[in-house]
Write a protein that holds these residues in place. Structure first.
Motif, PDB file in Angstrom:
ATOM      1  N   LYS A  40       0.833  -1.197   0.000  1.00 31.69           N
ATOM      2  CA  LYS A  40       0.000   0.000   0.000  1.00 31.69           C
ATOM      3  C   LYS A  40       0.869   1.247   0.000  1.00 31.69           C
ATOM      4  O   LYS A  40       1.893   1.318   0.686  1.00 31.69           O
ATOM      5  CB  LYS A  40      -0.916   0.010   1.224  1.00 31.69           C
ATOM      6  CG  LYS A  40      -1.775  -1.228   1.388  1.00 31.69           C
ATOM      7  CD  LYS A  40      -2.689  -1.457   0.207  1.00 31.69           C
ATOM      8  CE  LYS A  40      -3.745  -0.370   0.098  1.00 31.69           C
ATOM      9  NZ  LYS A  40      -4.663  -0.643  -1.031  1.00 31.69           N
ATOM     10  N   SER A  41       0.462   2.231  -0.784  1.00 33.89           N
ATOM     11  CA  SER A  41       1.154   3.518  -0.820  1.00 33.89           C
ATOM     12  C   SER A  41       0.630   4.399   0.300  1.00 33.89           C
ATOM     13  O   SER A  41      -0.575   4.592   0.443  1.00 33.89           O
ATOM     14  CB  SER A  41       0.922   4.189  -2.175  1.00 33.89           C
ATOM     15  OG  SER A  41       1.538   5.450  -2.209  1.00 33.89           O
ATOM     16  N   VAL A  42       1.536   4.915   1.105  1.00 31.50           N
ATOM     17  CA  VAL A  42       1.167   5.680   2.299  1.00 31.50           C
ATOM     18  C   VAL A  42       1.522   7.146   2.093  1.00 31.50           C
ATOM     19  O   VAL A  42       2.664   7.496   1.804  1.00 31.50           O
ATOM     20  CB  VAL A  42       1.891   5.143   3.558  1.00 31.50           C
ATOM     21  CG1 VAL A  42       1.516   5.967   4.776  1.00 31.50           C
ATOM     22  CG2 VAL A  42       1.540   3.683   3.778  1.00 31.50           C
ATOM     23  N   SER A  43       0.538   8.008   2.210  1.00 25.55           N
ATOM     24  CA  SER A  43       0.739   9.459   2.192  1.00 25.55           C
ATOM     25  C   SER A  43      -0.135  10.048   3.288  1.00 25.55           C
ATOM     26  O   SER A  43      -0.870   9.337   3.973  1.00 25.55           O
ATOM     27  CB  SER A  43       0.357  10.047   0.827  1.00 25.55           C
ATOM     28  OG  SER A  43      -1.022   9.855   0.570  1.00 25.55           O
ATOM     29  N   ALA A  44      -0.046  11.353   3.459  1.00 25.22           N
ATOM     30  CA  ALA A  44      -0.855  11.993   4.492  1.00 25.22           C
ATOM     31  C   ALA A  44      -2.338  11.812   4.216  1.00 25.22           C
ATOM     32  O   ALA A  44      -3.132  11.567   5.127  1.00 25.22           O
ATOM     33  CB  ALA A  44      -0.507  13.484   4.584  1.00 25.22           C
ATOM     34  N   GLN A  45      -2.722  11.915   2.938  1.00 23.30           N
ATOM     35  CA  GLN A  45      -4.134  11.786   2.591  1.00 23.30           C
ATOM     36  C   GLN A  45      -4.646  10.368   2.824  1.00 23.30           C
ATOM     37  O   GLN A  45      -5.740  10.160   3.362  1.00 23.30           O
ATOM     38  CB  GLN A  45      -4.349  12.191   1.122  1.00 23.30           C
ATOM     39  CG  GLN A  45      -4.211  13.677   0.860  1.00 23.30           C
ATOM     40  CD  GLN A  45      -2.763  14.131   0.843  1.00 23.30           C
ATOM     41  OE1 GLN A  45      -1.856  13.307   0.740  1.00 23.30           O
ATOM     42  NE2 GLN A  45      -2.546  15.433   0.936  1.00 23.30           N
ATOM     43  N   SER A  46      -3.852   9.367   2.423  1.00 19.92           N
ATOM     44  CA  SER A  46      -4.302   7.986   2.600  1.00 19.92           C
ATOM     45  C   SER A  46      -4.256   7.583   4.068  1.00 19.92           C
ATOM     46  O   SER A  46      -5.117   6.830   4.531  1.00 19.92           O
ATOM     47  CB  SER A  46      -3.441   7.048   1.761  1.00 19.92           C
ATOM     48  OG  SER A  46      -2.072   7.125   2.143  1.00 19.92           O
ATOM     49  N   ALA A  47      -3.263   8.072   4.822  1.00 22.09           N
ATOM     50  CA  ALA A  47      -3.183   7.729   6.236  1.00 22.09           C
ATOM     51  C   ALA A  47      -4.357   8.299   7.014  1.00 22.09           C
ATOM     52  O   ALA A  47      -4.880   7.660   7.927  1.00 22.09           O
ATOM     53  CB  ALA A  47      -1.867   8.232   6.824  1.00 22.09           C
ATOM     54  N   MET A  48      -4.803   9.498   6.661  1.00 24.21           N
ATOM     55  CA  MET A  48      -5.919  10.115   7.372  1.00 24.21           C
ATOM     56  C   MET A  48      -7.243   9.399   7.120  1.00 24.21           C
ATOM     57  O   MET A  48      -8.225   9.651   7.818  1.00 24.21           O
ATOM     58  CB  MET A  48      -6.045  11.580   6.978  1.00 24.21           C
ATOM     59  CG  MET A  48      -4.969  12.486   7.578  1.00 24.21           C
ATOM     60  SD  MET A  48      -5.109  12.613   9.373  1.00 24.21           S
ATOM     61  CE  MET A  48      -6.553  13.658   9.523  1.00 24.21           C
ATOM     62  N   GLN A  49      -7.291   8.499   6.131  1.00 23.28           N
ATOM     63  CA  GLN A  49      -8.497   7.712   5.903  1.00 23.28           C
ATOM     64  C   GLN A  49      -8.639   6.575   6.910  1.00 23.28           C
ATOM     65  O   GLN A  49      -9.700   5.973   7.013  1.00 23.28           O
ATOM     66  CB  GLN A  49      -8.496   7.154   4.484  1.00 23.28           C
ATOM     67  CG  GLN A  49      -8.588   8.235   3.413  1.00 23.28           C
ATOM     68  CD  GLN A  49      -8.542   7.681   2.006  1.00 23.28           C
ATOM     69  OE1 GLN A  49      -8.671   6.473   1.807  1.00 23.28           O
ATOM     70  NE2 GLN A  49      -8.350   8.548   1.030  1.00 23.28           N
ATOM     71  N   LEU A  50      -7.557   6.291   7.651  1.00 27.38           N
ATOM     72  CA  LEU A  50      -7.639   5.329   8.745  1.00 27.38           C
ATOM     73  C   LEU A  50      -8.279   6.007   9.951  1.00 27.38           C
ATOM     74  O   LEU A  50      -7.871   7.099  10.343  1.00 27.38           O
ATOM     75  CB  LEU A  50      -6.250   4.805   9.111  1.00 27.38           C
ATOM     76  CG  LEU A  50      -5.539   3.963   8.050  1.00 27.38           C
ATOM     77  CD1 LEU A  50      -4.105   3.701   8.475  1.00 27.38           C
ATOM     78  CD2 LEU A  50      -6.274   2.655   7.828  1.00 27.38           C
ATOM     79  N   SER A  51      -9.259   5.380  10.530  1.00 29.90           N
ATOM     80  CA  SER A  51      -9.991   6.008  11.631  1.00 29.90           C
ATOM     81  C   SER A  51      -9.087   6.295  12.826  1.00 29.90           C
ATOM     82  O   SER A  51      -9.263   7.303  13.513  1.00 29.90           O
ATOM     83  CB  SER A  51     -11.159   5.110  12.061  1.00 29.90           C
ATOM     84  OG  SER A  51     -10.686   3.862  12.535  1.00 29.90           O
ATOM     85  N   THR A  52      -8.104   5.431  13.085  1.00 32.46           N
ATOM     86  CA  THR A  52      -7.217   5.641  14.224  1.00 32.46           C
ATOM     87  C   THR A  52      -6.315   6.849  14.001  1.00 32.46           C
ATOM     88  O   THR A  52      -6.097   7.650  14.913  1.00 32.46           O
ATOM     89  CB  THR A  52      -6.363   4.387  14.475  1.00 32.46           C
ATOM     90  OG1 THR A  52      -7.215   3.246  14.582  1.00 32.46           O
ATOM     91  CG2 THR A  52      -5.565   4.535  15.753  1.00 32.46           C
ATOM     92  N   VAL A  53      -5.762   6.984  12.803  1.00 30.44           N
ATOM     93  CA  VAL A  53      -4.921   8.149  12.499  1.00 30.44           C
ATOM     94  C   VAL A  53      -5.749   9.421  12.593  1.00 30.44           C
ATOM     95  O   VAL A  53      -5.315  10.426  13.176  1.00 30.44           O
ATOM     96  CB  VAL A  53      -4.290   8.007  11.101  1.00 30.44           C
ATOM     97  CG1 VAL A  53      -3.513   9.262  10.734  1.00 30.44           C
ATOM     98  CG2 VAL A  53      -3.380   6.786  11.049  1.00 30.44           C
ATOM     99  N   TRP A  54      -6.938   9.395  12.018  1.00 24.15           N
ATOM    100  CA  TRP A  54      -7.823  10.564  12.081  1.00 24.15           C
ATOM    101  C   TRP A  54      -8.109  10.939  13.533  1.00 24.15           C
ATOM    102  O   TRP A  54      -8.036  12.116  13.909  1.00 24.15           O
ATOM    103  CB  TRP A  54      -9.119  10.265  11.335  1.00 24.15           C
ATOM    104  CG  TRP A  54     -10.156  11.335  11.422  1.00 24.15           C
ATOM    105  CD1 TRP A  54     -11.066  11.527  12.420  1.00 24.15           C
ATOM    106  CD2 TRP A  54     -10.388  12.394  10.486  1.00 24.15           C
ATOM    107  NE1 TRP A  54     -11.857  12.610  12.170  1.00 24.15           N
ATOM    108  CE2 TRP A  54     -11.461  13.181  10.993  1.00 24.15           C
ATOM    109  CE3 TRP A  54      -9.804  12.755   9.281  1.00 24.15           C
ATOM    110  CZ2 TRP A  54     -11.943  14.282  10.312  1.00 24.15           C
ATOM    111  CZ3 TRP A  54     -10.294  13.859   8.607  1.00 24.15           C
ATOM    112  CH2 TRP A  54     -11.346  14.606   9.117  1.00 24.15           C
ATOM    113  N   ALA A  55      -8.435   9.943  14.365  1.00 21.79           N
ATOM    114  CA  ALA A  55      -8.774  10.219  15.761  1.00 21.79           C
ATOM    115  C   ALA A  55      -7.570  10.731  16.538  1.00 21.79           C
ATOM    116  O   ALA A  55      -7.694  11.661  17.350  1.00 21.79           O
ATOM    117  CB  ALA A  55      -9.332   8.952  16.418  1.00 21.79           C
ATOM    118  N   CYS A  56      -6.381  10.159  16.312  1.00 20.61           N
ATOM    119  CA  CYS A  56      -5.182  10.597  17.037  1.00 20.61           C
ATOM    120  C   CYS A  56      -4.806  12.036  16.679  1.00 20.61           C
ATOM    121  O   CYS A  56      -4.549  12.862  17.558  1.00 20.61           O
ATOM    122  CB  CYS A  56      -4.016   9.658  16.738  1.00 20.61           C
ATOM    123  SG  CYS A  56      -4.144   8.022  17.483  1.00 20.61           S
ATOM    124  N   VAL A  57      -4.766  12.326  15.381  1.00 22.36           N
ATOM    125  CA  VAL A  57      -4.389  13.676  14.941  1.00 22.36           C
ATOM    126  C   VAL A  57      -5.422  14.693  15.406  1.00 22.36           C
ATOM    127  O   VAL A  57      -5.075  15.781  15.892  1.00 22.36           O
ATOM    128  CB  VAL A  57      -4.240  13.713  13.410  1.00 22.36           C
ATOM    129  CG1 VAL A  57      -3.989  15.139  12.926  1.00 22.36           C
ATOM    130  CG2 VAL A  57      -3.095  12.805  12.977  1.00 22.36           C
TER     131      VAL A  57
END
Length: 433
Positions: A40-57
């Protein structure tokens, strides 16, 4: 039009990849073909689609601005006062720029620190006076060390020509890093962890999208089906696939027999993997899992809301708050200026715990290091006459004074006896009688 295409391509790459790179750099090709072990390609936009990343940030970037940032002036007696007359008080505490409130300004800085470990703020001056602070997108800023030793910042805003920003005109807040120049990109170092979480989410979505709820095998006693029969059977089975078709009754024909095969998601470790990914991502952002809604198998060190908030404050927020305060001192107030300083009021984090807050005020009043008007100001109440007097408990006396009447007490007793028309001799005679 041909001359503008490279600029458009570069802007598109900056927006998509999240960092300014060139076609000749290895990071570009790694990003396109996937750098995580899961593919999987990881960028800020794709990482923020993970609920945990969104909640932490979101948790960290909304909590820090809720702690009031104030500019103070040290007084000769060791106390302090709000530096309302300082030229930076309005910029830091009231209006950083014409578009942002202090909350929105700090939220953007903290979100940049969480996702990039770098936050850039350009100082706008009129003469030598700083009149505005403008946050810049960290993915559009590159840092270069000049031969003179100074740092040069280049801001490549999409659709515009890159421009140089001098080190003196930039406030650069760095997160955890290894070279001292920039903070280390957490998305780069945590690419495998985030990529694994993305792959697990995609697999879970595929199960619900394509999984047949009545999963099993069809057996036919006559042997192999003809191509036309197989195609008709496949079309028939598609009417039972997907979550929207769950519970439909399947009709079997031509001697077909259905044999169910149960596949437990727990046995396939799908759910367990997703739970573990939540804990892994929380480690990267230094956020306790229970603060983003992950309470499964949770053992908390604290038994109260105040204790949990204190744990989050000490281990997660305190380093970031100290980092921001010191950068404000270095870049805005001047490292040699020890008269003025900026500080976050962390008491705001404990505002929700009324019992803990009341106990804090009781100790402050009884031990004489806060007055009643100090408490009323913290609670947004107007001062009262005589409320600035510091008071302490009077029932604490030295051990060698136990059983003795203090001199002030003896004088007060003598005055009372005189007012009553008696003296010590009359009292002694009365006791003797």
């Amino acid at each position: 039009m041909a001359e503008k295409k490279p600029g458009l391509v570069k802007s598109a790459l900056i927006n998509w990849l999240g960092i300014p790179i060139q076609l000749t750099s290895s990071e570009f090709w790694q990003e396109w073909f996937g750098t995580s072990k899961s593919g999987k390609s990881v960028s800020a936009q794709s990482a923020m689609q993970l609920s945990t990343v969104w909640a932490c940030v979101r948790l960290v970037s909304e909590t820090v601005p809720s702690l009031p940032l104030k500019l103070y002036r040290r007084l000769p007696d060791g106390s302090r006062e709000l530096a309302r007359n300082h030229e930076l008080f309005r910029v830091l505490c009231q209006s950083p720029n014409k578009e942002m409130t202090p909350f929105r300004f700090m939220l953007m800085l903290v979100a940049s620190l969480c996702l990039r470990h770098n936050a850039f703020v350009e100082k706008v001056r009129v003469g030598r006076k700083i009149v505005s602070l403008v946050p810049l997108l960290p993915q559009c800023v590159t840092v270069k060390r000049l031969d003179s030793g100074a740092l040069e910042y280049t801001f490549s805003e999409p659709g515009k020509q890159p421009r140089k920003i001098a080190e003196d005109d930039m406030m650069h807040i760095r997160g955890f890093g290894l070279d001292g120049v920039c903070g280390s990109d957490p998305l780069k170092y945590g690419r495998d962890v985030l990529g694994s979480a993305m792959a697990a989410d995609e697999a879970a979505g595929a199960v619900f999208a394509n999984g047949m709820q009545t999963s099993g095998v069809l057996t036919h006693e006559a042997g192999t089906l003809k191509p036309g029969q197989r195609e008709e059977l496949r079309k028939s089975l598609n009417t039972f696939a997907g979550s929207k078709n769950a519970g439909k009754l399947m009709v079997l024909e031509a001697g077909l027999k259905y044999q169910g095969i149960s596949m437990d998601p727990e046995a396939a470790q799908m759910l367990e993997t997703r739970r573990f990914n939540v804990e892994e991502i929380c480690r990267w952002f230094k956020v306790p899992p229970y603060m983003v809604g992950h309470t499964d198998k949770q053992s908390s060190w604290a038994s109260s809301v105040e204790g949990m908030n204190l744990l989050f404050l000490v281990h997660s927020l305190a380093p970031m708050l100290e980092n921001i305060e010191q950068e404000i001192q270095r870049c805005l107030l001047g490292a040699a200026n020890d008269e003025y300083y900026a500080e976050f009021s962390v008491e705001g984090l404990l505002r929700a715990d009324s019992a803990g807050r009341a106990q804090f005020y009781i100790h402050a009043l009884q031990n004489g290091w806060m007055s009643r008007n100090d408490v009323r100001r913290l609670e947004n109440l107007p001062p009262v006459p005589g409320g600035d007097v510091l008071t302490v408990q009077s029932n604490l006396i030295p051990l060698d004074q136990l059983g003795k009447v203090p001199a002030d007490g003896a004088r007060a007793r003598a005055a009372l006896m005189s007012w009553l028309g008696q003296d010590d001799n009359h009292e002694k005679a009365a006791k003797a009688a």
